[in-house]
Write a protein that holds these residues in place. Sequence first.
Motif, PDB file in Angstrom:
ATOM      1  N   HIS A 141     -19.097 -59.770  14.416  1.00 29.95           N
ATOM      2  CA  HIS A 141     -18.116 -59.952  15.500  1.00 29.95           C
ATOM      3  C   HIS A 141     -17.215 -61.135  15.230  1.00 29.95           C
ATOM      4  N   LYS A 145     -15.188 -62.512  20.892  1.00 28.14           N
ATOM      5  CA  LYS A 145     -15.897 -61.348  21.442  1.00 28.14           C
ATOM      6  C   LYS A 145     -16.259 -61.585  22.907  1.00 28.14           C
ATOM      7  N   THR A 146     -16.284 -60.506  23.660  1.00 28.15           N
ATOM      8  CA  THR A 146     -16.778 -60.575  25.035  1.00 28.15           C
ATOM      9  C   THR A 146     -18.266 -60.228  25.034  1.00 28.15           C
ATOM     10  N   ASP A 147     -18.921 -60.452  26.152  1.00 26.12           N
ATOM     11  CA  ASP A 147     -20.356 -60.147  26.250  1.00 26.12           C
ATOM     12  C   ASP A 147     -20.618 -58.760  26.808  1.00 26.12           C
ATOM     13  N   THR A 148     -19.571 -57.944  26.929  1.00 29.05           N
ATOM     14  CA  THR A 148     -19.725 -56.642  27.579  1.00 29.05           C
ATOM     15  C   THR A 148     -20.813 -55.790  26.942  1.00 29.05           C
ATOM     16  N   ASN A 150     -23.255 -56.598  24.858  1.00 23.51           N
ATOM     17  CA  ASN A 150     -24.578 -57.215  24.935  1.00 23.51           C
ATOM     18  C   ASN A 150     -25.178 -57.080  26.329  1.00 23.51           C
ATOM     19  N   LEU A 151     -24.347 -57.262  27.353  1.00 26.52           N
ATOM     20  CA  LEU A 151     -24.833 -57.166  28.732  1.00 26.52           C
ATOM     21  C   LEU A 151     -25.212 -55.733  29.096  1.00 26.52           C
ATOM     22  N   LYS A 159     -31.150 -54.170  22.001  1.00 29.43           N
ATOM     23  CA  LYS A 159     -30.769 -55.507  21.549  1.00 29.43           C
ATOM     24  C   LYS A 159     -29.776 -55.457  20.388  1.00 29.43           C
TER      25      LYS A 159
END
Length: 255
Positions: A141, A145-148, A150-151, A159
């Motif tokens: 990445h 990067k956004t956490d979208t 991963n969330l 994971k």
Amino acid sequence: MIRKKSILLLKSQKGDGSGDKYDSLLNSSGFEVRQVKTLVFDFKNIDILREELKNDDNYAGLILSSPRCVHAVYLASEDNKNILHNWKTKYNFVVGETTHKDASEKLNLECEGRESGNAVNLSKLILKKKSLYDKPFLFPHGNLKTDTLNLELGKEGVKMEGVLVYDTIANPNIEKELADATDNFTSISEYVVFFSPSGLRSSINYLRKIPLDLNDVKIIAIGPVTELAIREENYKVYGVSKQPTPEEVLKLILN
């Protein structure tokens, strides 16, 4: 002055230095195209990524969210093409048409997700097969990067192991390039296309030098996140392209 039948593309530098398909399609459709690089990329940690690619037993597959991520994997495998052999049988995913095409052509990897268009849609696609994953995904990445992903994946116990492979930085020559594209800030294209929130932020203050209301031009956003960023700057959005492709942009302009 607003230049009719003209399009200003405010997009990032291609991470691999290849030609631009927006120019060719839009030119052939009768539009003058001016383009300014809003962002450039600095690749890094390729040796770390190379080691993780060698350790393929540790992963369920790859998640590639942009052409830059594909290019990072390409750089990591450039001296040893066999490094990707075992990845061909894994669960590999991409965001969007362009990333899918690059993964196929440069890495010889078939991936799912070409129709996804964004991280939320991709997460839904990945989770359809969540019972099949007993290991994390390898996720190269960039620094923005956004956490979208991963969330969304984390909610269901899927994971990801991230490797930072490039930094996105504002084009240091953007003021000069914008001056050239706007005839020294005296004119602007009828259509202005923003490709990302960071690209918008790096260029918008310079565009405000032009002596007219930017709401008088037709502003196009690539994706809903860019649309929101434009609206937060109090500008109207003429249209939103669901996919970051020249075909989708042309379709919006012609409809």
